[in-house]
Design a protein around this motif. Structure first.
Motif, PDB file in Angstrom:
ATOM      1  N   TYR A 253       2.953   8.994 -13.714  1.00  8.26           N
ATOM      2  CA  TYR A 253       1.527   8.979 -13.383  1.00  8.26           C
ATOM      3  C   TYR A 253       1.346   8.009 -12.208  1.00  8.26           C
ATOM      4  N   MET A 254       0.356   8.353 -11.398  1.00  4.23           N
ATOM      5  CA  MET A 254       0.145   7.679 -10.115  1.00  4.23           C
ATOM      6  C   MET A 254       0.164   6.161 -10.205  1.00  4.23           C
ATOM      7  N   ASN A 255      -0.569   5.606 -11.160  1.00  3.14           N
ATOM      8  CA  ASN A 255      -0.765   4.157 -11.203  1.00  3.14           C
ATOM      9  C   ASN A 255       0.495   3.366 -11.526  1.00  3.14           C
ATOM     10  N   LEU A 256       1.564   4.053 -11.954  1.00  5.92           N
ATOM     11  CA  LEU A 256       2.833   3.371 -12.263  1.00  5.92           C
ATOM     12  C   LEU A 256       3.973   3.878 -11.380  1.00  5.92           C
ATOM     13  N   SER A 257       3.641   4.472 -10.241  1.00 10.77           N
ATOM     14  CA  SER A 257       4.652   5.051  -9.341  1.00 10.77           C
ATOM     15  C   SER A 257       5.741   4.060  -8.959  1.00 10.77           C
ATOM     16  N   GLY A 258       5.359   2.796  -8.808  1.00  6.45           N
ATOM     17  CA  GLY A 258       6.307   1.775  -8.371  1.00  6.45           C
ATOM     18  C   GLY A 258       7.455   1.563  -9.339  1.00  6.45           C
TER      19      GLY A 258
ATOM     20  N   LEU B   4      13.103   3.982   2.687  1.00  5.36           N
ATOM     21  CA  LEU B   4      12.075   4.501   1.784  1.00  5.36           C
ATOM     22  C   LEU B   4      10.904   5.018   2.602  1.00  5.36           C
ATOM     23  N   LEU B   5      10.469   6.228   2.257  1.00  6.10           N
ATOM     24  CA  LEU B   5       9.290   6.825   2.878  1.00  6.10           C
ATOM     25  C   LEU B   5       8.435   7.382   1.743  1.00  6.10           C
ATOM     26  N   VAL B   6       7.202   6.903   1.641  1.00  9.35           N
ATOM     27  CA  VAL B   6       6.304   7.316   0.563  1.00  9.35           C
ATOM     28  C   VAL B   6       5.193   8.185   1.153  1.00  9.35           C
ATOM     29  N   ILE B   7       4.943   9.325   0.532  1.00  5.22           N
ATOM     30  CA  ILE B   7       3.920  10.259   1.013  1.00  5.22           C
ATOM     31  C   ILE B   7       2.816  10.346  -0.037  1.00  5.22           C
ATOM     32  N   TYR B   8       1.568  10.172   0.414  1.00  7.07           N
ATOM     33  CA  TYR B   8       0.476  10.132  -0.559  1.00  7.07           C
ATOM     34  C   TYR B   8      -0.863  10.488   0.086  1.00  7.07           C
ATOM     35  N   ASP B   9      -1.871  10.668  -0.778  1.00  7.37           N
ATOM     36  CA  ASP B   9      -3.218  11.054  -0.354  1.00  7.37           C
ATOM     37  C   ASP B   9      -4.000   9.858   0.178  1.00  7.37           C
TER      38      ASP B   9
ATOM     39  N   HIS C 100      -5.431   2.187  -2.874  1.00  9.90           N
ATOM     40  CA  HIS C 100      -4.684   3.272  -3.537  1.00  9.90           C
ATOM     41  C   HIS C 100      -3.827   2.674  -4.653  1.00  9.90           C
ATOM     42  N   ASN C 101      -4.108   3.059  -5.900  1.00 10.20           N
ATOM     43  CA  ASN C 101      -3.420   2.438  -7.040  1.00 10.20           C
ATOM     44  C   ASN C 101      -1.924   2.714  -7.086  1.00 10.20           C
ATOM     45  N   GLY C 102      -1.509   3.883  -6.623  1.00 12.63           N
ATOM     46  CA  GLY C 102      -0.075   4.180  -6.585  1.00 12.63           C
ATOM     47  C   GLY C 102       0.656   3.235  -5.642  1.00 12.63           C
ATOM     48  N   ILE C 103       0.078   3.031  -4.454  1.00 15.57           N
ATOM     49  CA  ILE C 103       0.683   2.138  -3.458  1.00 15.57           C
ATOM     50  C   ILE C 103       0.620   0.691  -3.940  1.00 15.57           C
ATOM     51  N   LYS C 104      -0.484   0.325  -4.576  1.00 14.21           N
ATOM     52  CA  LYS C 104      -0.635  -1.029  -5.134  1.00 14.21           C
ATOM     53  C   LYS C 104       0.516  -1.309  -6.108  1.00 14.21           C
ATOM     54  N   ASN C 105       0.833  -0.327  -6.955  1.00 13.21           N
ATOM     55  CA  ASN C 105       1.895  -0.496  -7.939  1.00 13.21           C
ATOM     56  C   ASN C 105       3.274  -0.555  -7.281  1.00 13.21           C
ATOM     57  N   ILE C 106       3.457   0.204  -6.219  1.00 13.71           N
ATOM     58  CA  ILE C 106       4.743   0.168  -5.489  1.00 13.71           C
ATOM     59  C   ILE C 106       4.924  -1.215  -4.854  1.00 13.71           C
TER      60      ILE C 106
ATOM     61  N   THR D 202       7.057  -6.224  -1.661  1.00 18.92           N
ATOM     62  CA  THR D 202       6.895  -6.163  -0.208  1.00 18.92           C
ATOM     63  C   THR D 202       5.904  -5.055   0.155  1.00 18.92           C
ATOM     64  N   GLU D 203       5.219  -5.263   1.289  1.00 18.49           N
ATOM     65  CA  GLU D 203       4.332  -4.230   1.827  1.00 18.49           C
ATOM     66  C   GLU D 203       5.043  -3.469   2.944  1.00 18.49           C
ATOM     67  N   VAL D 204       6.312  -3.839   3.207  1.00 14.87           N
ATOM     68  CA  VAL D 204       7.047  -3.237   4.323  1.00 14.87           C
ATOM     69  C   VAL D 204       7.896  -2.073   3.829  1.00 14.87           C
ATOM     70  N   PHE D 205       7.336  -0.879   3.908  1.00 14.09           N
ATOM     71  CA  PHE D 205       8.083   0.356   3.643  1.00 14.09           C
ATOM     72  C   PHE D 205       7.320   1.487   4.329  1.00 14.09           C
ATOM     73  N   GLY D 206       8.062   2.495   4.753  1.00 16.42           N
ATOM     74  CA  GLY D 206       7.463   3.606   5.484  1.00 16.42           C
ATOM     75  C   GLY D 206       6.544   4.431   4.601  1.00 16.42           C
ATOM     76  N   ARG D 207       5.496   4.950   5.223  1.00 10.96           N
ATOM     77  CA  ARG D 207       4.569   5.797   4.467  1.00 10.96           C
ATOM     78  C   ARG D 207       3.931   6.838   5.380  1.00 10.96           C
ATOM     79  N   ILE D 208       3.644   7.955   4.791  1.00 14.09           N
ATOM     80  CA  ILE D 208       2.882   9.000   5.473  1.00 14.09           C
ATOM     81  C   ILE D 208       1.678   9.295   4.596  1.00 14.09           C
ATOM     82  N   LYS D 209       0.495   9.012   5.147  1.00 16.20           N
ATOM     83  CA  LYS D 209      -0.753   9.273   4.419  1.00 16.20           C
ATOM     84  C   LYS D 209      -1.243  10.650   4.842  1.00 16.20           C
TER      85      LYS D 209
END
Length: 195
Positions: free
Chosen positions: A64-69, A87-92, A112-118, A124-131
């Motif tokens: 579930y989204m809120n525990l993605s990390g 690492l590349l994370v793709i999300y809404d 974004h709760n998923g990203i917050k949990n990651i 770290t806040e340093v990881f690739g992402r595509i929103k």
């Protein structure tokens, strides 16, 4: 191992919702490169393959989204992958128009709760992402209800284009790195005019 994780919620009731666009991009990538994302590991469905000459792991966390990390942390540890480089994370994203994408190397969760949990699990806040943009929630609408809602027919068409752009951004990131992907894809795309 380069880990590409699409965020979403498991079970059929969430299929096709705004919050599941990460899963949808993983599905498009998996189809394009003939990778089966059907093995259970570290509370995720995963599939291994080669994209742009690199070994990749496509992942759809099932926490579930809120525990993605929790799932992503486990995968990074198991494959000894560095979140800053592999690492590349793709999300809404509700702050982007429907189907628009934004590539980032780092940043806050932006609500974004998923990203917050990651971020919490990785430290770290340093990881690739595509929103991938799902559009702003209407006024007086509950955010949770909005992101767990479905797209209209017109929005679905824009999202299909957005998924393709997100896949192209993944390929550019793998081949050339985050900076070129950001330069190429962090521009607003005008909707196609009806002929």
């Amino acid at each position: 191992m380069y880990i590409i994780a699409g965020l979403g919620n498991p079970t059929l009731q969430y299929e096709g919702t705004r919050h599941n666009v990460g899963f949808n991009v993983i599905d498009v990538l998996a189809d394009k490169y003939n990778i089966s994302v059907d093995t259970r590991k570290n509370r995720a469905y995963i599939g291994k393959g080669i994209i742009c000459g690199r070994k990749v792991l496509l992942a759809k966390p099932q926490t579930y989204m809120n525990l993605s990390g929790e799932s992503i942390r486990g995968l990074l540890d198991y494959y000894k992958s560095d979140p800053e480089d592999e690492l590349l994370v793709i999300y809404d994203d509700v702050s982007l128009d429907v189907g628009q994408i934004r590539v980032r190397k780092k940043g806050s969760a932006g609500g974004h709760n998923g990203i917050k949990n990651i971020i919490s699990n990785l430290g770290t806040e340093v990881f690739g992402r595509i929103k991938v943009g799902v559009g702003e929630k209407p006024k007086n609408y509950d955010l949770a209800d909005y992101v767990l809602g479905h797209f209209s027919k017109a929005e679905r068409e824009l999202m299909e284009e957005g998924y393709q752009r997100a896949v192209c951004a993944v390929l550019t990131t793998l081949e050339e790195g985050m900076e070129p992907a950001m330069n190429l894809y962090n521009r607003k795309v005008k909707p196609k005019k009806e002929a």
